[in-house]
Each structure stands twice: as C-alpha cells, then as structure tokens.
Enzyme design. Structure first.
Site, PDB file in Angstrom:
ATOM      1  N   GLY A  50       0.817  -1.218   0.000  1.00 30.07           N
ATOM      2  CA  GLY A  50       0.000   0.000   0.000  1.00 30.07           C
ATOM      3  C   GLY A  50       0.845   1.260   0.000  1.00 30.07           C
ATOM      4  O   GLY A  50       0.535   2.238  -0.697  1.00 30.07           O
ATOM      5  N   CYS A  51       1.921   1.249   0.761  1.00 26.75           N
ATOM      6  CA  CYS A  51       2.796   2.429   0.854  1.00 26.75           C
ATOM      7  C   CYS A  51       3.531   2.671  -0.462  1.00 26.75           C
ATOM      8  O   CYS A  51       3.741   3.817  -0.862  1.00 26.75           O
ATOM      9  CB  CYS A  51       3.782   2.267   2.007  1.00 26.75           C
ATOM     10  SG  CYS A  51       2.948   2.136   3.616  1.00 26.75           S
TER      11      CYS A  51
END
Length: 160
Positions: A50-51
């Site tokens: 996600g990052c």
C-alpha cells in the site's frame, strides 16, 4: 513507545511545525514552504504494497501538484537509510521524511492503536494533511484507502 495520539487536528488549525531529516541526506522544515501549499502524508512503512502504491501515485502526479502550487512530503518512522533505498528502488520523485522518534506523528495525531489479524499494536494511521499557504490545515483525510486518494488530494490542492 510513544503515548496515545494527541487530539485530532482539524481544518482551520495551524499545522504543527517540524524539522526532519529526509532522503538524500538533507533536512526539511515545514517553514521551508511558507506561502505554498503542502501535502503532508503519513504512511506506515517503506516498500510495503500500500505504501509503495501511494508513493508511486504521488510521484506520478508531482508535476500536477507543482502546477497547483503544492509540494508533496511523505513521513514515516523509517530511518533515512531505508528511505534512500525505497526512493532508489522505486525511482520516487517526492521527499520522504524520517520521524524515527515519532514526535511529529504524535503532534499530528497519526500514531494510533491498530488491529491486524486479531492482534492489537500501535502504528502510523495512514493520514494526509493538506496545509494551505497560510499554514493552516485546509483538509484532512484519515484512515486513507490508497486507490483514488491522490486524485482527491490533487483536486483539493487545486481549489486552494
């Protein structure tokens, strides 16, 4: 371990000032961008799915943010050395700031209790602050879901 998060910052509040080390062996202060809009996004960890998606999305839109008069700064508790590897590996075009001690995370109220797979722990709650040229928080996105997030932040930055 840092204490519980400070009360949530809200639209219209003055953004807490800070100076943090960044990738590339430099320092960044919020005051460096006085008179400009700042997208300050907090994320849990470098090089996680996600990052990585969020950082790549912000990088892809960096020219649009610049045209809107905004700079994008990412913040996590990862050390600068890890940021440097992440930036190089993913060819990121945004500054990543290291808040290893969590002071800025606490002042912005993003250090929170989280749950995953039935376990409770403390970590950075994915949050984005749009800070206006006047130094006040113009908009806050909490518990961010990455898909479509950068587009929403860009639209808000263009309205400032």
């Amino acid at each position: 371990m840092p204490a519980e998060p400070s009360p949530h910052l809200a639209e219209g509040d003055i953004a807490p000032t800070f100076t943090l080390p960044r990738d590339g062996d430099a320092e960044v202060s919020l005051s460096d961008y006085a008179g400009r809009s700042v997208v300050l996004y907090f994320y849990p960890r470098d090089d996680t799915p996600g990052c990585t998606t969020e950082a790549l999305d912000f990088t892809a839109a960096v020219a649009d943010f610049t045209a809107a008069g905004a700079v994008v700064l990412g913040v996590s508790k990862d050390p600068v050395t890890k940021h440097d590897k992440f930036v190089a590996k993913r060819d990121l075009g945004i500054a990543l700031l290291s808040d290893e001690h969590g002071d800025v995370c606490e002042r912005y109220g993003v250090w929170a209790e989280k749950q995953m797979y039935g376990k409770t722990f403390h970590g950075i709650q994915r949050t984005t602050f749009l800070i206006g040229p006047d130094g006040k928080i113009a908009q806050v996105w909490r518990k961010v879901k990455v898909p479509g997030h950068v587009d929403a932040v860009l639209a808000a930055a263009r309205r400032l």
